[in-house]
Design a protein around this motif. Structure first.
Motif, PDB file in Angstrom:
ATOM      1  N   ALA A   1       0.726  -1.104  -0.082  1.00 54.13           N
ATOM      2  CA  ALA A   1      -0.116  -0.119   0.103  1.00 54.13           C
ATOM      3  C   ALA A   1       1.101   1.278   0.059  1.00 54.13           C
ATOM      4  CB  ALA A   1      -0.851   0.155   1.147  1.00 54.13           C
ATOM      5  N   GLY A   2       1.898   1.219   0.897  1.00 56.60           N
ATOM      6  CA  GLY A   2       2.999   2.412   0.768  1.00 56.60           C
ATOM      7  C   GLY A   2       3.518   2.499  -0.614  1.00 56.60           C
ATOM      8  N   LEU A   3       4.011   1.711  -1.154  1.00 60.05           N
ATOM      9  CA  LEU A   3       4.669   1.886  -2.396  1.00 60.05           C
ATOM     10  C   LEU A   3       3.547   2.194  -3.467  1.00 60.05           C
ATOM     11  CD1 LEU A   3       6.911  -1.431  -2.644  1.00 60.05           C
ATOM     12  CD2 LEU A   3       7.632   0.902  -2.396  1.00 60.05           C
ATOM     13  N   GLY A   4       2.261   1.526  -3.328  1.00 64.25           N
ATOM     14  CA  GLY A   4       1.336   2.040  -4.387  1.00 64.25           C
ATOM     15  C   GLY A   4       0.900   3.551  -4.313  1.00 64.25           C
ATOM     16  N   TYR A   5       1.024   3.832  -2.972  1.00 57.99           N
ATOM     17  CA  TYR A   5       0.603   5.391  -2.621  1.00 57.99           C
ATOM     18  C   TYR A   5       1.946   6.081  -3.455  1.00 57.99           C
ATOM     19  CZ  TYR A   5      -0.426   9.612  -0.245  1.00 57.99           C
ATOM     20  OH  TYR A   5      -0.476  11.097   0.163  1.00 57.99           O
ATOM     21  N   ALA A   6       3.088   5.861  -3.004  1.00 56.60           N
ATOM     22  CA  ALA A   6       4.092   6.960  -3.367  1.00 56.60           C
ATOM     23  C   ALA A   6       4.214   6.915  -4.984  1.00 56.60           C
ATOM     24  CB  ALA A   6       5.384   6.012  -2.910  1.00 56.60           C
ATOM     25  N   ILE A   7       3.962   5.700  -5.647  1.00 50.64           N
ATOM     26  CA  ILE A   7       3.810   5.750  -6.989  1.00 50.64           C
ATOM     27  C   ILE A   7       2.692   6.645  -7.560  1.00 50.64           C
ATOM     28  CG2 ILE A   7       3.275   4.402  -9.128  1.00 50.64           C
ATOM     29  CD1 ILE A   7       4.997   2.098  -7.911  1.00 50.64           C
ATOM     30  N   TRP A   8       1.617   6.628  -6.782  1.00 45.93           N
ATOM     31  CA  TRP A   8       0.263   7.202  -7.310  1.00 45.93           C
ATOM     32  C   TRP A   8       0.584   8.458  -6.966  1.00 45.93           C
ATOM     33  CZ3 TRP A   8      -3.810   5.834  -9.511  1.00 45.93           C
ATOM     34  CH2 TRP A   8      -5.219   6.455  -9.563  1.00 45.93           C
ATOM     35  N   VAL A   9       1.272   9.186  -6.056  1.00 43.70           N
ATOM     36  CA  VAL A   9       1.383  10.577  -5.861  1.00 43.70           C
ATOM     37  C   VAL A   9       2.577  11.217  -6.680  1.00 43.70           C
ATOM     38  CG1 VAL A   9       0.115  11.047  -3.756  1.00 43.70           C
ATOM     39  CG2 VAL A   9       2.945  10.381  -3.723  1.00 43.70           C
ATOM     40  N   LEU A  10       3.345  10.364  -7.117  1.00 43.56           N
ATOM     41  CA  LEU A  10       4.392  10.956  -8.255  1.00 43.56           C
ATOM     42  C   LEU A  10       3.814  11.576  -9.426  1.00 43.56           C
ATOM     43  CD1 LEU A  10       6.837   7.892  -8.969  1.00 43.56           C
ATOM     44  CD2 LEU A  10       7.422  10.082  -7.707  1.00 43.56           C
ATOM     45  N   PRO A  11       4.546  12.924  -9.558  1.00 43.16           N
ATOM     46  CA  PRO A  11       4.029  13.600 -10.712  1.00 43.16           C
ATOM     47  C   PRO A  11       4.327  12.768 -11.868  1.00 43.16           C
ATOM     48  CG  PRO A  11       6.197  14.383  -9.927  1.00 43.16           C
ATOM     49  CD  PRO A  11       5.940  13.525  -9.004  1.00 43.16           C
ATOM     50  N   PRO A  12       3.421  12.797 -12.928  1.00 33.83           N
ATOM     51  CA  PRO A  12       3.514  11.967 -14.247  1.00 33.83           C
ATOM     52  C   PRO A  12       4.636  12.279 -14.881  1.00 33.83           C
ATOM     53  CG  PRO A  12       1.519  13.467 -14.443  1.00 33.83           C
ATOM     54  CD  PRO A  12       2.181  13.482 -13.009  1.00 33.83           C
ATOM     55  N   TYR A  13       5.018  13.357 -15.204  1.00 33.66           N
ATOM     56  CA  TYR A  13       6.341  13.761 -15.692  1.00 33.66           C
ATOM     57  C   TYR A  13       7.436  14.637 -14.788  1.00 33.66           C
ATOM     58  CZ  TYR A  13       3.837  12.372 -19.803  1.00 33.66           C
ATOM     59  OH  TYR A  13       3.050  11.630 -20.620  1.00 33.66           O
ATOM     60  N   SER A  14       8.596  14.176 -14.769  1.00 29.49           N
ATOM     61  CA  SER A  14       9.449  14.866 -13.812  1.00 29.49           C
ATOM     62  C   SER A  14      10.958  14.457 -14.251  1.00 29.49           C
ATOM     63  CB  SER A  14       9.406  13.989 -12.464  1.00 29.49           C
ATOM     64  OG  SER A  14      10.682  14.278 -11.703  1.00 29.49           O
ATOM     65  N   THR A  15      11.773  15.368 -14.444  1.00 30.06           N
ATOM     66  CA  THR A  15      13.083  15.174 -14.951  1.00 30.06           C
ATOM     67  C   THR A  15      13.860  14.611 -13.978  1.00 30.06           C
ATOM     68  OG1 THR A  15      13.487  17.481 -14.509  1.00 30.06           O
ATOM     69  CG2 THR A  15      13.047  16.871 -16.892  1.00 30.06           C
ATOM     70  N   GLY A  16      13.372  14.622 -12.611  1.00 25.82           N
ATOM     71  CA  GLY A  16      14.056  14.236 -11.496  1.00 25.82           C
ATOM     72  C   GLY A  16      15.498  15.136 -11.513  1.00 25.82           C
ATOM     73  N   LEU A  17      16.524  14.272 -11.116  1.00 27.25           N
ATOM     74  CA  LEU A  17      17.827  15.027 -10.956  1.00 27.25           C
ATOM     75  C   LEU A  17      18.732  14.943 -12.244  1.00 27.25           C
ATOM     76  CD1 LEU A  17      18.761  13.628  -7.437  1.00 27.25           C
ATOM     77  CD2 LEU A  17      18.229  16.111  -8.203  1.00 27.25           C
ATOM     78  N   SER A  18      18.090  14.710 -13.289  1.00 27.64           N
ATOM     79  CA  SER A  18      18.907  14.467 -14.577  1.00 27.64           C
ATOM     80  C   SER A  18      19.414  15.502 -14.973  1.00 27.64           C
ATOM     81  CB  SER A  18      18.103  13.856 -15.641  1.00 27.64           C
ATOM     82  OG  SER A  18      16.924  14.306 -15.872  1.00 27.64           O
ATOM     83  N   VAL A  19      18.781  16.883 -14.981  1.00 28.00           N
ATOM     84  CA  VAL A  19      19.186  18.120 -15.244  1.00 28.00           C
ATOM     85  C   VAL A  19      20.295  18.510 -14.505  1.00 28.00           C
ATOM     86  CG1 VAL A  19      18.678  20.736 -15.555  1.00 28.00           C
ATOM     87  CG2 VAL A  19      16.912  19.005 -15.938  1.00 28.00           C
ATOM     88  N   ALA A  20      20.210  18.365 -13.025  1.00 28.21           N
ATOM     89  CA  ALA A  20      21.239  18.670 -12.278  1.00 28.21           C
ATOM     90  C   ALA A  20      22.557  17.826 -12.516  1.00 28.21           C
ATOM     91  CB  ALA A  20      21.095  18.565 -10.626  1.00 28.21           C
ATOM     92  N   VAL A  21      22.403  16.378 -13.047  1.00 27.95           N
ATOM     93  CA  VAL A  21      23.530  15.641 -13.133  1.00 27.95           C
ATOM     94  C   VAL A  21      24.036  16.139 -14.712  1.00 27.95           C
ATOM     95  CG1 VAL A  21      24.255  13.384 -14.079  1.00 27.95           C
ATOM     96  CG2 VAL A  21      22.680  13.696 -11.868  1.00 27.95           C
ATOM     97  N   ALA A  22      23.395  16.615 -15.580  1.00 31.24           N
ATOM     98  CA  ALA A  22      23.957  16.948 -16.657  1.00 31.24           C
ATOM     99  C   ALA A  22      24.627  18.331 -16.498  1.00 31.24           C
ATOM    100  CB  ALA A  22      22.773  17.253 -17.904  1.00 31.24           C
ATOM    101  N   ALA A  23      24.218  19.194 -15.548  1.00 30.99           N
ATOM    102  CA  ALA A  23      24.886  20.321 -15.635  1.00 30.99           C
ATOM    103  C   ALA A  23      26.243  20.230 -15.017  1.00 30.99           C
ATOM    104  CB  ALA A  23      23.908  21.372 -14.638  1.00 30.99           C
TER     105      ALA A  23
END
Lengths: 318, 98
Positions: free
Chosen positions: A115-137
């Motif tokens: 249930a916890g994992l399901g909730y965590a996935i449910w509330v994730l924003p559908p599109y997110s760049t995460g940290l990839s921009v910071a890594v690329a920079a």
């Protein structure tokens, strides 16, 4: 390209259902050998799933460690279990009588986790760049051009340091069980002999290639180390054993090299740069290669040593 | 599509057919020895055709070399592993289907 999209959807659907089915069969199979074979198949499909998710680094690690070496470890453990059960009938087979309430406790915790994992996935924003921009920079300052290696060996190198130590601790746990298993010379046949003789140099070459290419493409210490570990497993299977003199400090040095290099590097960077494992940008590439080389040797040696294992007192008395 | 693409498609489909028939053989053949026979045909020839299909489309000679190396290694591993399985089966007294 409508057809291609449909094909991709169909492929992913078959993959997901296959993964769930294999996982269930591996857990539910009463025959342990069958369960291990199913687990290895699960690992290979999982590697395919990582490829579909555009994560070739994880796919390589999953195929090599998750499916290959863990499968070999499980099979070796099963062979030991059977040997003990076969040789000594005075020892009753281990009984696993679980109290009923443990079942319910386990189900409760799993549901809670699910249930916890399901909730965590449910509330994730559908599109997110995460940290990839910071890594690329900051990729330019990392010393490597493969973002995965940059994160694992530079930005969050302490994760890798702790992983190395966990691996070493696992081996220490096994070693505390007893001495080296008694080695009985068994004829393995010329095919396995020739096979291992021809392949081990190739394994070493591939490991070096994976280590080197990790700086700009999928690869790196864990993949290279698992290839070295597989070479060790192959040698052990074909009846090779290290000389006793090699199992003393040379082996221990190889096992501890990766973790010690990380710890020493951590201390030096704290002294000179003021932060744990923050390399000076100009030398970052070289330092990463140095750390990764030692880590590769340690991972390979540790995985092979895990496969060789230790003999329990019970086996020694035979 | 350029001509090499057609060649690639034909080779890949042929390879797929080998893998399919190898899988059918693995599931339907009566004993371990005939199943090994089916499996190694799929591995050796099927993978060879797929590798050739990819070689036709490869961008550089380096990629061609790597693909061929993969095929060689699988040939080597497949032949040795099936030999070991068959030998072990013989040792355990598993009879051949007649």
């Amino acid at each position: 390209m409508e057809v291609i999209t449909w094909l991709e959807w169909a492929f992913d659907a078959v993959l997901s259902v296959g993964l769930l089915w294999l996982a269930w069969r591996a857990l539910a199979s009463p025959d342990l050998f069958k369960a291990i074979v199913l687990f290895v198949s699960f690992g290979l499909l999982m590697a395919l799933a990582w490829v579909r998710l555009d994560a070739p680094d994880i796919a390589l690690a999953e195929a090599a460690i998750g499916a290959g070496l863990t499968g070999a470890l499980l099979l070796a453990a099963l062979a030991r279990l059977r040997a003990i059960a076969f040789k000594d009938t005075s020892v009753p087979p281990p009984q696993f009588s679980k109290p009923q309430f443990l079942h319910w406790l386990l189900i409760f915790f799993l549901l809670w986790l699910g249930a916890g994992l399901g909730y965590a996935i449910w509330v994730l924003p559908p599109y997110s760049t995460g940290l990839s921009v910071a890594v690329a920079a900051h990729l330019d300052a990392s010393g490597v051009s493969n973002p995965v290696t940059a994160v694992l060996l530079n930005f969050r190198a302490y994760d890798t340091m702790l992983e190395m130590i966990v691996l070493l601790m696992a081996l220490l746990g096994i070693w505390s069980l007893g001495g080296f298993p008694p080695h009985t010379d068994m004829p393995t046949g010329s095919v396995l002999d020739t096979f291992s003789r021809l392949l081990v140099p190739v394994f070493i070459l591939v490991a070096a290639y994976l280590l080197w290419i990790g700086a700009d493409a999928p690869g790196g210490a864990f993949q290279a180390g698992s290839v070295l570990g597989a070479a060790g497993v192959l040698l052990l299977l074909s009846g090779w054993r290290p000389r006793v003199s090699l199992t003393q400090w040379p082996l221990k040095l190889a096992l501890a090299a990766g973790s010690s290099a990380f710890v020493i590097m951590g201390l030096l960077t704290i002294l000179y740069e003021g932060q744990l494992l923050a390399y000076p940008a100009a030398q970052a590439g070289m330092l990463i290669l140095f750390l990764e080389s030692l880590a590769t040797i340690s991972i390979g040696a540790t995985l092979a040593a895990l496969f060789l294992g230790r003999s329990s007192d019970h086996e020694e008395n035979q | 599509m350029i001509p090499s693409d057609y060649v690639a498609v034909v080779l890949l489909i042929l390879g797929g057919i080998f893998f399919f028939s190898g899988t059918v053989g693995l599931l339907r053949f009566p004993d371990v020895y005939t199943r090994l026979h089916a499996l190694t045909k799929a591995d050796n020839v099927g993978l060879g055709l797929i590798v050739l299909g990819l070689v036709v489309q490869a961008e550089s000679w380096f990629v061609v070399g790597k693909l061929l190396l993969i095929w060689l290694l699988v040939l080597f591993a497949g032949a040795s592993a099936s030999h070991l399985i068959a030998k072990r089966a013989l040792h355990r007294g598993i009879r051949m289907w007649k």
